[in-house]
Design a protein around this motif. Structure first.
Motif, PDB file in Angstrom:
ATOM      1  N   VAL A  69      -0.715  15.387   9.193  1.00 27.70           N
ATOM      2  CA  VAL A  69      -1.668  15.521  10.285  1.00 27.70           C
ATOM      3  C   VAL A  69      -1.103  16.544  11.263  1.00 27.70           C
ATOM      4  O   VAL A  69       0.038  16.422  11.704  1.00 27.70           O
ATOM      5  CB  VAL A  69      -1.888  14.167  10.991  1.00 27.70           C
ATOM      6  CG1 VAL A  69      -2.878  14.310  12.123  1.00 27.70           C
ATOM      7  CG2 VAL A  69      -2.356  13.127   9.987  1.00 27.70           C
ATOM      8  N   PRO A  70      -1.887  17.565  11.599  1.00 23.57           N
ATOM      9  CA  PRO A  70      -1.378  18.577  12.520  1.00 23.57           C
ATOM     10  C   PRO A  70      -1.083  17.989  13.903  1.00 23.57           C
ATOM     11  O   PRO A  70      -1.713  17.026  14.346  1.00 23.57           O
ATOM     12  CB  PRO A  70      -2.511  19.604  12.619  1.00 23.57           C
ATOM     13  CG  PRO A  70      -3.533  19.217  11.625  1.00 23.57           C
ATOM     14  CD  PRO A  70      -3.214  17.851  11.134  1.00 23.57           C
ATOM     15  N   VAL A  76      -4.894  15.908  20.685  1.00 21.80           N
ATOM     16  CA  VAL A  76      -6.276  15.646  21.076  1.00 21.80           C
ATOM     17  C   VAL A  76      -6.545  14.142  21.102  1.00 21.80           C
ATOM     18  O   VAL A  76      -7.114  13.612  22.061  1.00 21.80           O
ATOM     19  CB  VAL A  76      -7.268  16.369  20.137  1.00 21.80           C
ATOM     20  CG1 VAL A  76      -8.684  15.904  20.380  1.00 21.80           C
ATOM     21  CG2 VAL A  76      -7.158  17.872  20.309  1.00 21.80           C
ATOM     22  N   VAL A  77      -6.123  13.460  20.039  1.00 20.80           N
ATOM     23  CA  VAL A  77      -6.400  12.023  19.930  1.00 20.80           C
ATOM     24  C   VAL A  77      -5.768  11.245  21.081  1.00 20.80           C
ATOM     25  O   VAL A  77      -6.411  10.383  21.679  1.00 20.80           O
ATOM     26  CB  VAL A  77      -5.915  11.480  18.565  1.00 20.80           C
ATOM     27  CG1 VAL A  77      -5.901   9.971  18.550  1.00 20.80           C
ATOM     28  CG2 VAL A  77      -6.807  12.006  17.455  1.00 20.80           C
ATOM     29  N   ARG A 119      -5.413   5.095  13.148  1.00 24.34           N
ATOM     30  CA  ARG A 119      -5.460   4.344  11.874  1.00 24.34           C
ATOM     31  C   ARG A 119      -6.129   5.161  10.776  1.00 24.34           C
ATOM     32  O   ARG A 119      -5.695   5.146   9.629  1.00 24.34           O
ATOM     33  CB  ARG A 119      -6.184   3.018  12.075  1.00 24.34           C
ATOM     34  CG  ARG A 119      -5.395   2.040  12.913  1.00 24.34           C
ATOM     35  CD  ARG A 119      -6.144   0.768  13.068  1.00 24.34           C
ATOM     36  NE  ARG A 119      -6.478   0.252  11.727  1.00 24.34           N
ATOM     37  CZ  ARG A 119      -6.227  -0.960  11.310  1.00 24.34           C
ATOM     38  NH1 ARG A 119      -5.661  -1.802  12.111  1.00 24.34           N
ATOM     39  NH2 ARG A 119      -6.568  -1.336  10.104  1.00 24.34           N
ATOM     40  N   MET A 120      -7.198   5.875  11.160  1.00 25.33           N
ATOM     41  CA  MET A 120      -7.890   6.686  10.156  1.00 25.33           C
ATOM     42  C   MET A 120      -7.028   7.864   9.714  1.00 25.33           C
ATOM     43  O   MET A 120      -6.967   8.176   8.520  1.00 25.33           O
ATOM     44  CB  MET A 120      -9.211   7.218  10.711  1.00 25.33           C
ATOM     45  CG  MET A 120     -10.015   7.954   9.661  1.00 25.33           C
ATOM     46  SD  MET A 120     -11.490   8.717  10.312  1.00 25.33           S
ATOM     47  CE  MET A 120     -10.783  10.092  11.177  1.00 25.33           C
ATOM     48  N   LEU A 121      -6.345   8.506  10.655  1.00 25.53           N
ATOM     49  CA  LEU A 121      -5.510   9.654  10.289  1.00 25.53           C
ATOM     50  C   LEU A 121      -4.311   9.258   9.448  1.00 25.53           C
ATOM     51  O   LEU A 121      -3.840  10.030   8.614  1.00 25.53           O
ATOM     52  CB  LEU A 121      -5.030  10.381  11.559  1.00 25.53           C
ATOM     53  CG  LEU A 121      -6.097  11.159  12.318  1.00 25.53           C
ATOM     54  CD1 LEU A 121      -5.533  11.666  13.623  1.00 25.53           C
ATOM     55  CD2 LEU A 121      -6.635  12.309  11.478  1.00 25.53           C
ATOM     56  N   LEU A 122      -3.808   8.053   9.651  1.00 24.18           N
ATOM     57  CA  LEU A 122      -2.646   7.608   8.894  1.00 24.18           C
ATOM     58  C   LEU A 122      -3.003   6.999   7.543  1.00 24.18           C
ATOM     59  O   LEU A 122      -2.127   6.810   6.696  1.00 24.18           O
ATOM     60  CB  LEU A 122      -1.839   6.599   9.706  1.00 24.18           C
ATOM     61  CG  LEU A 122      -1.148   7.181  10.947  1.00 24.18           C
ATOM     62  CD1 LEU A 122      -0.452   6.070  11.715  1.00 24.18           C
ATOM     63  CD2 LEU A 122      -0.182   8.280  10.568  1.00 24.18           C
ATOM     64  N   SER A 123      -4.275   6.677   7.344  1.00 18.09           N
ATOM     65  CA  SER A 123      -4.652   6.061   6.057  1.00 18.09           C
ATOM     66  C   SER A 123      -4.971   7.096   5.014  1.00 18.09           C
ATOM     67  O   SER A 123      -5.143   8.232   5.236  1.00 18.09           O
ATOM     68  CB  SER A 123      -5.846   5.140   6.233  1.00 18.09           C
ATOM     69  OG  SER A 123      -6.985   5.870   6.588  1.00 18.09           O
TER      70      SER A 123
END
Length: 123
Positions: A69-70, A76-77, A119-123
């Protein structure tokens, strides 16, 4: 020696710093409320679109792959809740209670969205 004027004796604020009018506070709070609602709806729609786009079919037997993930995505998150919290503190210091409450609630919503995005970026 003359005593100070009575309008500054009961005030907690320094003489050079006056509190904005209640009408300005409510108007700014409503503007932030509308802007915050647009941001939350856009983030929710983006979450649904990205989540559905990256979902795999239920019968897929592909091995789990690791995605980097950049750093900009993380900024931003988690940057939006940080900026919202700073805004709530600034408006509280400016003695604008309505706007501070609106920004405080926006901070809570942004933090929940950031947890979901993480959670979405890590899944």
């Amino acid at each position: 020696m003359a005593s100070p004027s009575t309008d500054h004796q009961d005030s907690d604020a320094p003489p050079g710093r006056e509190r904005p009018s209640r009408l300005i506070d409510i108007a700014v709070g409503l503007l932030f409320l509308v802007a915050d609602a647009v941001i939350v709806v856009a983030a929710g729609l983006l979450f649904v679109m990205v989540g559905m786009g990256s979902a795999e079919p239920p019968h897929s037997v592909q091995p789990a792959r690791s995605r980097d993930v950049p750093v900009l995505a993380w900024l931003v998150v988690w940057g939006v809740p940080a900026v919202a919290a700073a805004s709530a503190v600034v408006h509280a210091r400016l003695r604008m209670p309505v706007t501070a409450v609106v920004q405080g609630l926006f901070t809570l919503v942004c933090t929940l969205l950031a947890v979901v995005w993480t959670r979405m970026l890590l899944s």
